[in-house]
Design a protein around this motif. Structure first.
Motif, PDB file in Angstrom:
ATOM      1  N   ASP A 134      59.372  66.524  45.720  1.00  0.00           N
ATOM      2  CA  ASP A 134      60.392  66.656  45.006  1.00  0.00           C
ATOM      3  C   ASP A 134      61.257  68.067  45.433  1.00  0.00           C
ATOM      4  OD1 ASP A 134      61.776  66.515  42.175  1.00  0.00           O
ATOM      5  OD2 ASP A 134      60.739  68.357  42.065  1.00  0.00           O
ATOM      6  N   ASP A 136      63.989  69.995  43.270  1.00  0.00           N
ATOM      7  CA  ASP A 136      64.390  71.245  42.152  1.00  0.00           C
ATOM      8  C   ASP A 136      63.121  71.433  41.569  1.00  0.00           C
ATOM      9  OD1 ASP A 136      67.215  71.069  42.324  1.00  0.00           O
ATOM     10  OD2 ASP A 136      66.956  69.003  42.136  1.00  0.00           O
ATOM     11  N   GLY A 137      62.799  72.838  41.478  1.00  0.00           N
ATOM     12  CA  GLY A 137      61.543  73.400  40.922  1.00  0.00           C
ATOM     13  C   GLY A 137      60.382  73.436  41.722  1.00  0.00           C
ATOM     14  N   THR A 138      60.491  72.670  42.918  1.00  0.00           N
ATOM     15  CA  THR A 138      59.387  72.412  44.008  1.00  0.00           C
ATOM     16  C   THR A 138      59.536  73.142  44.901  1.00  0.00           C
ATOM     17  OG1 THR A 138      58.960  70.301  42.866  1.00  0.00           O
ATOM     18  CG2 THR A 138      57.880  70.800  44.918  1.00  0.00           C
ATOM     19  N   ASP A 345      56.788  69.395  40.820  1.00  0.00           N
ATOM     20  CA  ASP A 345      56.637  70.473  39.900  1.00  0.00           C
ATOM     21  C   ASP A 345      56.708  69.924  38.368  1.00  0.00           C
ATOM     22  OD1 ASP A 345      59.583  69.741  39.708  1.00  0.00           O
ATOM     23  OD2 ASP A 345      59.726  71.674  38.633  1.00  0.00           O
ATOM     24  N   THR A 346      56.570  68.528  38.214  1.00  0.00           N
ATOM     25  CA  THR A 346      56.782  68.068  36.811  1.00  0.00           C
ATOM     26  C   THR A 346      55.807  66.827  36.727  1.00  0.00           C
ATOM     27  OG1 THR A 346      58.410  66.495  37.166  1.00  0.00           O
ATOM     28  CG2 THR A 346      59.061  68.674  36.180  1.00  0.00           C
ATOM     29  N   ASP A 349      56.519  63.852  38.661  1.00  0.00           N
ATOM     30  CA  ASP A 349      56.426  63.855  40.120  1.00  0.00           C
ATOM     31  C   ASP A 349      54.821  63.213  40.282  1.00  0.00           C
ATOM     32  OD1 ASP A 349      58.848  64.714  40.591  1.00  0.00           O
ATOM     33  OD2 ASP A 349      58.118  66.829  40.277  1.00  0.00           O
TER      34      ASP A 349
END
Ligand SMILES: [Mg+2]
Length: 403
Positions: A134, A136-138, A345-346, A349
């Motif tokens: 992923d 964003d945020g990863t 990150d979520t 994912d």
């Protein structure tokens, strides 16, 4: 090589802010290309990045919040942590080198070294068939506005190094669109080194630079096209333009359209945001009165209008496990052959791990999270998993493995 300069400027509107960030994308893309080929950074280019940083820091505001004009009547307050911090990191990286940047990361994150070492210990010496991650945020620090989430230079160098040296098939799967605006417009990796799989993998640019996409029934595509035309016309009206500027903005993804109705800072009064949401659901209902084609999700910040696809249990929407399987077959990944690395990150994912494990048990995972539930979900799905609290640690792990 010296590139088109960025002048210092007074940024007063959200539009001007986006224009400046687009300039930093063009410059960073050109600089990464040179640096990756072994050149050293030109002092004038670093000066341009400093001008961009100074222009952002010069936006009026206090306490980390900045005021920008949204339209003739309204100002909004935005946080620019991502944009400012990533520029600072790039300038540090370019002026003082990689070791200085790593020292900085060790200073801003608790237990940075410990987490990086754990990831490196798990993955050292491996060459991955598929690296599926992923964005964003990863592998990228989280930014509240997609359009200004421009990738930083050091991030692109580190990621590309890992992709090229340690992976046969490096793939970024994002739920964001491919372009205009999409992942292509905010990324600065050298071309044809990493597959960009956007809209949860349903449209992608492969390693030869060719754009390819999932097949959708023409009548379904047509109804989504109609919806998109109406939404574009809607946000072209001065009254509604702001919804294309805040938060997620208007994102025309493959098989799904996202439109912001609010942002993290709650720039839109609640009542106005609610009325806009009703307008959106009204438009969707008119095009799809029997609710056969669209599923609507309201996250509170965004309204997601999702085209349903045929699944085993009737109508379902595309998730990231579908993305993995679709890409595995489209790209001929032969995923029964590991090892693989999956990063996210979520919770959305996590299906990427399940799908990858179904192909080969030789699957490793690194997830960026501080949530216990997701940690348990990841560790339960994949015995070879490491959890880190920040994207900075994940990209440092990848860079260490590539060196
Ligand atoms: Mg993410």
């Amino acid at each position: 090589m010296r590139h088109t300069p960025i002048e210092g400027q007074q940024i007063q509107t959200l539009k001007a802010f986006y224009a400046l960030m687009a300039q930093t994308r063009e410059l960073r893309l050109a600089m990464v290309k040179d640096l990756y080929a072994g050149a050293t950074a030109d002092a004038a280019d670093i000066g341009s990045l400093k001008n961009a940083l100074g222009s952002l820091e010069g936006i009026p505001g206090s306490g980390g919040r900045f005021q920008l004009k949204l339209d003739a009547h309204r100002e909004i307050e935005v946080e620019l942590d991502y944009e400012i911090n990533e520029l600072k990191k790039d300038i540090l990286y370019l002026e003082r080198g990689e070791a200085a940047l790593v020292t900085h990361l060790e200073e801003i994150h608790t237990d940075f070294r410990k987490h990086v070492d754990a990831g490196v210990a798990m993955l050292e010496g491996k060459k991955f068939n598929a690296f599926i991650t992923d964005r964003d945020g990863t592998i990228n620090n989280y930014c509240g506005r997609y359009r200004s989430s421009v990738q930083s230079i050091y991030n692109a160098i580190w990621l590309t190094r890992f992709a090229e040296r340690c992976c046969e098939n490096p793939i970024i799967i994002t739920s964001a669109p491919l372009k205009d605006p999409g992942i292509v417009d905010v990324s600065v990796n050298p071309e044809n080194k990493i597959v960009y799989a956007a809209s949860k993998g349903r449209e992608f640019i492969d390693l030869t630079g060719t754009r390819r996409s999932f097949k959708v029934a023409p009548e379904k595509q047509q109804i989504l096209d109609q919806l998109n035309e109406q939404l574009k016309a809607l946000v072209a009206q001065p009254e509604y333009e702001k919804y294309s500027l805040i938060g997620s903005g208007l994102q025309l993804k493959f098989g799904q359209t996202t439109i912001a109705r609010q942002d993290i800072s709650k720039s839109i009064p609640a009542e106005e945001s609610r009325a806009f949401t009703e307008k959106l659901t009204g438009i969707a209902a008119e095009l799809d009165p029997e609710k056969k084609n669209f599923r609507i999700e309201d996250t509170g910040l965004d309204v997601e209008i999702i085209l349903t696809i045929e699944g085993d249990d009737g109508l379902k929407d595309f998730d990231k496990a579908d993305s993995v399987n679709y890409l595995a077959s489209e790209l001929g990944l032969e995923m029964s052959r590991g090892p693989h690395l999956v990063c996210g990150d979520t919770g959305s994912d996590a299906p990427m791990i399940d799908a990858t494990m179904a192909h080969s048990k030789e699957t490793h995972a690194i997830f960026v999270t501080n949530e216990e539930e997701l940690r348990d979900r990841v560790m339960g799905a994949c015995p070879n998993a490491v959890i880190v609290p920040s994207p900075d640690m994940l990209v440092a792990i990848l860079n260490t493995l590539a060196r």
